[in-house]
Design an enzyme around this catalytic site. Structure first.
Site, PDB file in Angstrom:
ATOM      1  N   HIS A 181      -5.648   8.822   4.763  1.00 32.22           N
ATOM      2  CA  HIS A 181      -5.282   7.730   5.676  1.00 32.22           C
ATOM      3  C   HIS A 181      -4.005   8.002   6.465  1.00 32.22           C
ATOM      4  O   HIS A 181      -3.752   7.322   7.465  1.00 32.22           O
ATOM      5  CB  HIS A 181      -5.096   6.420   4.900  1.00 32.22           C
ATOM      6  CG  HIS A 181      -6.337   5.903   4.241  1.00 32.22           C
ATOM      7  ND1 HIS A 181      -7.510   5.683   4.925  1.00 32.22           N
ATOM      8  CD2 HIS A 181      -6.585   5.557   2.949  1.00 32.22           C
ATOM      9  CE1 HIS A 181      -8.432   5.232   4.085  1.00 32.22           C
ATOM     10  NE2 HIS A 181      -7.897   5.154   2.882  1.00 32.22           N
TER      11      HIS A 181
ATOM     12  N   GLY B 108      -2.428   3.153   3.383  1.00 29.11           N
ATOM     13  CA  GLY B 108      -3.394   3.265   2.290  1.00 29.11           C
ATOM     14  C   GLY B 108      -2.988   4.207   1.175  1.00 29.11           C
ATOM     15  O   GLY B 108      -3.790   5.049   0.766  1.00 29.11           O
TER      16      GLY B 108
ATOM     17  N   TYR C 188      -9.618   3.847  -8.707  1.00 29.75           N
ATOM     18  CA  TYR C 188      -8.629   2.918  -9.239  1.00 29.75           C
ATOM     19  C   TYR C 188      -9.000   2.400 -10.622  1.00 29.75           C
ATOM     20  O   TYR C 188      -8.254   1.634 -11.203  1.00 29.75           O
ATOM     21  CB  TYR C 188      -8.395   1.794  -8.217  1.00 29.75           C
ATOM     22  CG  TYR C 188      -8.060   2.419  -6.883  1.00 29.75           C
ATOM     23  CD1 TYR C 188      -6.799   2.956  -6.656  1.00 29.75           C
ATOM     24  CD2 TYR C 188      -9.036   2.588  -5.897  1.00 29.75           C
ATOM     25  CE1 TYR C 188      -6.493   3.605  -5.469  1.00 29.75           C
ATOM     26  CE2 TYR C 188      -8.746   3.237  -4.704  1.00 29.75           C
ATOM     27  CZ  TYR C 188      -7.473   3.746  -4.502  1.00 29.75           C
ATOM     28  OH  TYR C 188      -7.175   4.410  -3.339  1.00 29.75           O
TER      29      TYR C 188
ATOM     30  N   ASP D 187     -15.099   9.477  -0.460  1.00 31.38           N
ATOM     31  CA  ASP D 187     -14.242   8.377  -0.887  1.00 31.38           C
ATOM     32  C   ASP D 187     -14.835   7.071  -0.352  1.00 31.38           C
ATOM     33  O   ASP D 187     -15.468   7.055   0.713  1.00 31.38           O
ATOM     34  CB  ASP D 187     -12.841   8.606  -0.304  1.00 31.38           C
ATOM     35  CG  ASP D 187     -11.793   7.653  -0.860  1.00 31.38           C
ATOM     36  OD1 ASP D 187     -10.955   8.107  -1.651  1.00 31.38           O
ATOM     37  OD2 ASP D 187     -11.801   6.460  -0.479  1.00 31.38           O
TER      38      ASP D 187
ATOM     39  N   HIS E 105     -13.405   4.652   0.982  1.00 32.05           N
ATOM     40  CA  HIS E 105     -12.718   4.211   2.197  1.00 32.05           C
ATOM     41  C   HIS E 105     -12.925   5.226   3.323  1.00 32.05           C
ATOM     42  O   HIS E 105     -12.949   6.437   3.080  1.00 32.05           O
ATOM     43  CB  HIS E 105     -11.228   4.042   1.940  1.00 32.05           C
ATOM     44  CG  HIS E 105     -10.902   3.016   0.894  1.00 32.05           C
ATOM     45  ND1 HIS E 105     -10.913   3.308  -0.454  1.00 32.05           N
ATOM     46  CD2 HIS E 105     -10.561   1.715   1.006  1.00 32.05           C
ATOM     47  CE1 HIS E 105     -10.591   2.210  -1.128  1.00 32.05           C
ATOM     48  NE2 HIS E 105     -10.372   1.233  -0.272  1.00 32.05           N
TER      49      HIS E 105
ATOM     50  N   ASP F 274       0.808  -1.212   0.000  1.00 31.22           N
ATOM     51  CA  ASP F 274       0.000   0.000   0.000  1.00 31.22           C
ATOM     52  C   ASP F 274       0.848   1.272   0.000  1.00 31.22           C
ATOM     53  O   ASP F 274       0.425   2.284  -0.566  1.00 31.22           O
ATOM     54  CB  ASP F 274      -0.918   0.036   1.223  1.00 31.22           C
ATOM     55  CG  ASP F 274      -2.167  -0.813   1.033  1.00 31.22           C
ATOM     56  OD1 ASP F 274      -2.303  -1.436  -0.036  1.00 31.22           O
ATOM     57  OD2 ASP F 274      -2.993  -0.851   1.953  1.00 31.22           O
TER      58      ASP F 274
ATOM     59  N   ASP G 272     -13.672   6.217  -6.013  1.00 33.52           N
ATOM     60  CA  ASP G 272     -13.671   4.754  -5.944  1.00 33.52           C
ATOM     61  C   ASP G 272     -14.996   4.179  -5.461  1.00 33.52           C
ATOM     62  O   ASP G 272     -15.125   2.961  -5.320  1.00 33.52           O
ATOM     63  CB  ASP G 272     -12.521   4.249  -5.073  1.00 33.52           C
ATOM     64  CG  ASP G 272     -12.411   4.977  -3.743  1.00 33.52           C
ATOM     65  OD1 ASP G 272     -13.209   5.890  -3.485  1.00 33.52           O
ATOM     66  OD2 ASP G 272     -11.503   4.634  -2.957  1.00 33.52           O
TER      67      ASP G 272
END
Length: 318
Positions: A137, A145, A300, A172, A174, A95, A261
């Site tokens: 992150h 991340g 991504y 996002d 995440h 990552d 994402d």
């Protein structure tokens, strides 16, 4: 009152120089491709629009959030020196790989977000968009991340330093764990994160009971979503949670992390949104008529991300 000022898009050829290793799914070319697409359509020109090149943040500026010990290790890793201490700080993983220019890139990307915050504070801009930002992150002493320097925290801190209230909204896919942790005991920055549930996605945090501590109790809000969430359900959650909280909080500034994402077809995540959801979210936030700082983030599937960010810019520009 509608904020005055122009719309600033932050990008420079310097940002295009840096690349994560090819096996890493994080592709820094997305920002440059967005700039090229918008330029080709004439959407970066006009009296109320500017494209500005950022400067990298200086070490002392980054130390407003990150520890000196971590930055020492990060700079050494950039020069090819990684020891056990660096590994414990999250470096050298799949990552957060080591690559040449990693520190310079992270400082430059953070510089664009910081410059956007500065432009909002001065009244130069009503909208600032840094598609190269959104590293939510990164922790004070640890990379995670794909994130090495947390530009979002630094941008929110810059705005809040002026005794202003900042609403940070993260769409996002995440959870915005680094931003949550930074402001968990504060009420001058309210953080709201809509994301795929930590039960099925990294970083495994961001549940409903994570609501802040001390002075910050009630000023941290998470909306974890199940796999397969589509536009209608997502927008219902936004309208019933984010919009009324934003009205009650009445911020001076908005900060939006626009990771792409959560779109259907992203290879790392499991939500099912279309670009319409992002356009609607931005439109709802613009109703508050507050200066807004927008960053990139995840995404991504490169072409889907480029299209989403290009559309987002057109909505931000009215």
């Amino acid at each position: 009152m509608k904020p005055a000022g122009c719309k600033i898009f932050f990008h420079s050829p310097e940002l295009d120089r840096y690349r994560y290793p090819p096996e890493c799914p994080f592709d820094t070319s997305r920002a440059g491709q967005t700039w090229k697409l918008l330029r080709s359509m004439g959407l970066l020109s006009g009296q109320d629009r500017k494209v500005l090149s950022p400067r990298p943040l200086r070490r002392l500026e980054i130390e407003q959030f990150h520890t000196a010990a971590y930055l020492d290790v990060l700079q050494k890793a950039d020069r090819g020196s990684l020891d056990l201490r660096g590994l414990r700080m999250g470096l050298g993983t799949a990552d957060c790989p080591i690559f040449e220019g990693m520190y310079e890139y992270a400082a430059l990307a953070a510089g664009a977000t910081f410059a956007g915050a500065t432009a909002l504070l001065s009244g130069e801009a009503s909208v600032a968009f840094n598609p190269s930002g959104g590293y939510h992150h990164a922790q004070p002493d640890r990379a995670a991340g794909f994130c090495y320097i947390n530009d979002v925290v630094l941008g929110c801190m810059a705005l809040a330093k002026q005794d202003m209230k900042v609403l940070f909204v993260d769409v996002d896919c995440h959870h915005a764990d680094g931003v949550q942790n930074a402001f968990y005991r504060r009420r001058d920055v309210m953080t709201i994160s809509l994301h795929e549930s930590g039960r099925t996605l990294f970083p495994g945090t961001g549940f409903e009971d994570e609501t802040g501590e001390g002075e910050g109790t009630g000023f941290n809000v998470n909306v974890p979503l199940p796999m397969g969430t589509h536009d209608e359900a997502y927008l219902m959650a936004f309208k019933q949670v984010v919009f009324p909280l934003a009205q009650a909080y009445d911020p001076d500034f908005l900060v939006l992390e626009l990771g792409a994402d959560a779109l259907a077809g992203d290879p790392l995540t499991h939500l099912n949104l279309t670009n319409n959801a992002y356009a609607d979210v931005i439109s709802m936030l613009l109703r508050f008529e507050r200066p807004i700082l927008v960053t990139g983030g995840g995404g991504y599937h490169v072409q889907n991300t480029v299209r989403a960010w290009a559309l987002a810019w057109t909505v931000l520009c009215g």
